[in-house]
Design a protein around this motif. Structure first.
Motif, PDB file in Angstrom:
ATOM      1  N   MET A 174       0.868  -1.173   0.000  1.00  0.00           N
ATOM      2  CA  MET A 174       0.000   0.000   0.000  1.00  0.00           C
ATOM      3  C   MET A 174       0.903   1.220   0.000  1.00  0.00           C
ATOM      4  N   LYS A 175       0.997   1.874  -1.136  1.00  0.00           N
ATOM      5  CA  LYS A 175       1.979   2.933  -1.333  1.00  0.00           C
ATOM      6  C   LYS A 175       1.317   4.305  -1.308  1.00  0.00           C
ATOM      7  N   THR A 176       1.757   5.161  -0.391  1.00  0.00           N
ATOM      8  CA  THR A 176       1.327   6.548  -0.329  1.00  0.00           C
ATOM      9  C   THR A 176       2.559   7.402  -0.036  1.00  0.00           C
ATOM     10  N   GLY A 180       4.649  -4.034   9.678  1.00  0.00           N
ATOM     11  CA  GLY A 180       4.614  -3.196   8.478  1.00  0.00           C
ATOM     12  C   GLY A 180       4.175  -1.773   8.701  1.00  0.00           C
ATOM     13  N   GLY A 181       3.771  -1.432   9.942  1.00  0.00           N
ATOM     14  CA  GLY A 181       3.424  -0.057  10.262  1.00  0.00           C
ATOM     15  C   GLY A 181       4.614   0.676  10.849  1.00  0.00           C
ATOM     16  N   LEU A 182       4.327   1.786  11.536  1.00  0.00           N
ATOM     17  CA  LEU A 182       5.383   2.526  12.207  1.00  0.00           C
ATOM     18  C   LEU A 182       5.100   2.528  13.698  1.00  0.00           C
ATOM     19  N   GLY A 183       5.962   1.841  14.459  1.00  0.00           N
ATOM     20  CA  GLY A 183       5.863   1.867  15.905  1.00  0.00           C
ATOM     21  C   GLY A 183       6.487   3.127  16.473  1.00  0.00           C
ATOM     22  N   ILE A 214     -10.146   6.023  14.170  1.00  0.00           N
ATOM     23  CA  ILE A 214      -9.674   5.009  13.216  1.00  0.00           C
ATOM     24  C   ILE A 214      -9.420   3.717  13.987  1.00  0.00           C
ATOM     25  N   GLY A 215     -10.082   2.622  13.549  1.00  0.00           N
ATOM     26  CA  GLY A 215      -9.896   1.376  14.284  1.00  0.00           C
ATOM     27  C   GLY A 215     -10.066   0.122  13.462  1.00  0.00           C
ATOM     28  N   ASP A 216     -10.444   0.287  12.189  1.00  0.00           N
ATOM     29  CA  ASP A 216     -10.611  -0.873  11.317  1.00  0.00           C
ATOM     30  C   ASP A 216     -10.427  -0.432   9.869  1.00  0.00           C
ATOM     31  N   GLY A 217     -10.624  -1.382   8.930  1.00  0.00           N
ATOM     32  CA  GLY A 217     -10.410  -1.067   7.527  1.00  0.00           C
ATOM     33  C   GLY A 217     -11.430  -0.104   6.964  1.00  0.00           C
ATOM     34  N   ARG A 218     -12.638  -0.117   7.502  1.00  0.00           N
ATOM     35  CA  ARG A 218     -13.670   0.815   7.028  1.00  0.00           C
ATOM     36  C   ARG A 218     -13.289   2.257   7.346  1.00  0.00           C
ATOM     37  N   THR A 219     -12.883   2.502   8.572  1.00  0.00           N
ATOM     38  CA  THR A 219     -12.523   3.865   8.947  1.00  0.00           C
ATOM     39  C   THR A 219     -11.228   4.304   8.263  1.00  0.00           C
ATOM     40  N   MET A 220     -10.340   3.363   8.022  1.00  0.00           N
ATOM     41  CA  MET A 220      -9.124   3.668   7.276  1.00  0.00           C
ATOM     42  C   MET A 220      -9.475   4.075   5.845  1.00  0.00           C
ATOM     43  N   ILE A 260      -3.178  -5.356  11.664  1.00  0.00           N
ATOM     44  CA  ILE A 260      -2.783  -4.556  10.498  1.00  0.00           C
ATOM     45  C   ILE A 260      -3.141  -5.264   9.200  1.00  0.00           C
ATOM     46  N   GLU A 261      -2.885  -6.559   9.115  1.00  0.00           N
ATOM     47  CA  GLU A 261      -3.228  -7.285   7.883  1.00  0.00           C
ATOM     48  C   GLU A 261      -4.733  -7.267   7.636  1.00  0.00           C
ATOM     49  N   ARG A 262      -5.510  -7.429   8.680  1.00  0.00           N
ATOM     50  CA  ARG A 262      -6.969  -7.398   8.556  1.00  0.00           C
ATOM     51  C   ARG A 262      -7.454  -6.016   8.128  1.00  0.00           C
ATOM     52  N   MET A 263      -6.876  -4.990   8.718  1.00  0.00           N
ATOM     53  CA  MET A 263      -7.271  -3.629   8.358  1.00  0.00           C
ATOM     54  C   MET A 263      -6.975  -3.317   6.903  1.00  0.00           C
ATOM     55  N   VAL A 264      -5.791  -3.684   6.469  1.00  0.00           N
ATOM     56  CA  VAL A 264      -5.399  -3.387   5.087  1.00  0.00           C
ATOM     57  C   VAL A 264      -6.312  -4.124   4.108  1.00  0.00           C
ATOM     58  N   ALA A 265      -6.603  -5.388   4.390  1.00  0.00           N
ATOM     59  CA  ALA A 265      -7.487  -6.152   3.501  1.00  0.00           C
ATOM     60  C   ALA A 265      -8.879  -5.536   3.453  1.00  0.00           C
ATOM     61  N   GLU A 266      -9.412  -5.156   4.610  1.00  0.00           N
ATOM     62  CA  GLU A 266     -10.747  -4.570   4.644  1.00  0.00           C
ATOM     63  C   GLU A 266     -10.757  -3.192   3.990  1.00  0.00           C
ATOM     64  N   CYS A 267      -9.697  -2.432   4.190  1.00  0.00           N
ATOM     65  CA  CYS A 267      -9.603  -1.123   3.559  1.00  0.00           C
ATOM     66  C   CYS A 267      -9.641  -1.254   2.047  1.00  0.00           C
ATOM     67  N   ARG A 268      -8.875  -2.199   1.517  1.00  0.00           N
ATOM     68  CA  ARG A 268      -8.866  -2.408   0.065  1.00  0.00           C
ATOM     69  C   ARG A 268     -10.253  -2.825  -0.438  1.00  0.00           C
ATOM     70  N   GLU A 269     -10.918  -3.692   0.321  1.00  0.00           N
ATOM     71  CA  GLU A 269     -12.269  -4.119  -0.073  1.00  0.00           C
ATOM     72  C   GLU A 269     -13.238  -2.945  -0.106  1.00  0.00           C
ATOM     73  N   ARG A 270     -13.174  -2.083   0.923  1.00  0.00           N
ATOM     74  CA  ARG A 270     -14.089  -0.946   0.998  1.00  0.00           C
ATOM     75  C   ARG A 270     -13.819   0.059  -0.121  1.00  0.00           C
ATOM     76  N   LEU A 271     -12.547   0.308  -0.404  1.00  0.00           N
ATOM     77  CA  LEU A 271     -12.209   1.250  -1.476  1.00  0.00           C
ATOM     78  C   LEU A 271     -12.622   0.687  -2.822  1.00  0.00           C
ATOM     79  N   ALA A 272     -12.442  -0.615  -3.009  1.00  0.00           N
ATOM     80  CA  ALA A 272     -12.854  -1.232  -4.259  1.00  0.00           C
ATOM     81  C   ALA A 272     -14.381  -1.168  -4.422  1.00  0.00           C
ATOM     82  N   ALA A 273     -15.107  -1.441  -3.335  1.00  0.00           N
ATOM     83  CA  ALA A 273     -16.568  -1.385  -3.401  1.00  0.00           C
ATOM     84  C   ALA A 273     -17.029   0.036  -3.699  1.00  0.00           C
ATOM     85  N   ALA A 274     -16.378   1.022  -3.094  1.00  0.00           N
ATOM     86  CA  ALA A 274     -16.762   2.417  -3.352  1.00  0.00           C
ATOM     87  C   ALA A 274     -16.475   2.810  -4.791  1.00  0.00           C
TER      88      ALA A 274
END
Length: 323
Positions: free
Chosen positions: A1-3, A36-39, A178-184, A304-318
């Motif tokens: 996930m590149k930003t 994969g995040g920043l601690g 922010i707490g899950d892939g939807r909010t992300m 983190i893996e769950r959030m990223v997967a859900e975020c991608r799903e939500r963005l794709a659905a949108a």
């Protein structure tokens, strides 16, 4: 996930663990970075700058990935040696700094001279623009939903993130709620390029917090936070507990309230005791409204893996709504 956030900080996912007092220790920071995040290590959690040096070294034994140090600078009658903490981080190879509160230009200049990337956390767009002018590399902006001190403007993330994204040119990180892939995904849709999470990372297996506190955060709904210090114009959001209820009751007494009236309830050492012992009556538990989204205690990697997967799903659905 590149930003621009992942590029700036050298991380895989644009997810940052906020610098939390008593919680931002090597166990949690290294786990977030390894996932994969920043601690983030919290400088003032350590009793001295020398102790921070040891905590940085300990974190390096637990991860070979980037991590940062949080330095929150607040006005105080007896301020800690902020510059000594800054030097401890800079002189020991830390190259990412999360700052909050005041952000003295001389501290920014010193950090930048060492090649440090500065992420400044604030609660208003006007402060974000000021920090941008002073040379920070990214802005982390807190919506009203956040734990800790959300400021006095009471603007929620849905509006605040969007307004900030319109006005700020450097990378924007959404914080609070922010707490899950939807909010992300929502934060990205509003213009953010990363997210910062505090409360959610408290409820992970690696967080150095008593299991009873984690369970209380899991069990809490989005309605179960309190806003304290409102009458003192230093609003703080904490978990609704007998302690925070008592603080509010004192603040609402006829004739008003001075800090000395509640100091015995709100000291940082008592909050630390609560986190360590699991005793909700021992002190304040700082938590955001995002507790309403938390229903388990995963590892940082799983989260983190769950959030990223859900975020991608939500963005794709949108995105399908535009076809």
């Amino acid at each position: 996930m590149k930003t621009r956030v992942t590029e700036l900080l050298g991380i895989r996912y644009p997810i940052i663990q906020g610098g939390m007092m008593w919680v931002g220790r090597a166990e949690l920071a290294s786990a977030v970075s390894n996932a994969g995040g920043l601690g983030i290590l919290t400088a003032l959690t350590q009793p001295t700058p020398d102790a921070l040096i040891k905590e940085i070294a300990r974190c390096r034994t637990m991860t070979d990935r980037p991590f940062g140090v949080n330095l929150t600078i607040l006005p105080s009658a007896k301020p800690p040696p902020y510059e000594a903490y800054l030097d401890a981080a800079l002189d020991n190879g830390v190259r990412i700094l999360e700052t909050a509160g005041n952000n003295p230009k001389e501290f920014i200049a010193k950090a930048k001279s060492k090649g440090v990337k500065i992420v400044h956390k604030c609660t208003t767009v006007r402060h974000a623009l000021s920090a941008q002018r002073n040379g920070v590399d990214a802005i982390s902006i807190d919506g009203f939903e956040c734990a800790g001190h959300p400021g006095e403007d009471d603007v929620g993330g849905l509006v605040l993130f969007a307004v900030a994204a319109k006005k700020i040119s450097i990378p924007l990180i959404a914080s609070g709620g922010i707490g899950d892939g939807r909010t992300m995904a929502a934060a990205f849709a509003l213009g953010a390029e990363g997210v910062n999470m505090g409360t959610r990372f408290c409820v992970t297996r690696e967080a150095p917090i008593h299991e009873d506190i984690k369970r209380a955060l899991v069990d809490a709904s989005e309605h179960e936070t309190n806003l304290i210090f409102r009458t003192l114009h230093n609003t703080g959001r904490v978990l609704k507990t007998p302690v925070s209820d008592e603080v509010i009751a004192i603040e609402r007494r006829p004739g008003g309230c001075e800090f000395k009236d509640i100091q015995h309830l709100v000291s940082g050492q008592k909050g630390c005791m609560a986190l360590e012992t699991g005793d909700l009556d021992a002190g304040l538990i700082w938590a955001g409204q995002v507790v309403g989204l938390i229903d388990d205690v995963p590892s940082c990697h799983e989260l983190i893996e769950r959030m990223v997967a859900e975020c991608r799903e939500r963005l794709a659905a949108a995105s399908m709504l535009t076809t």
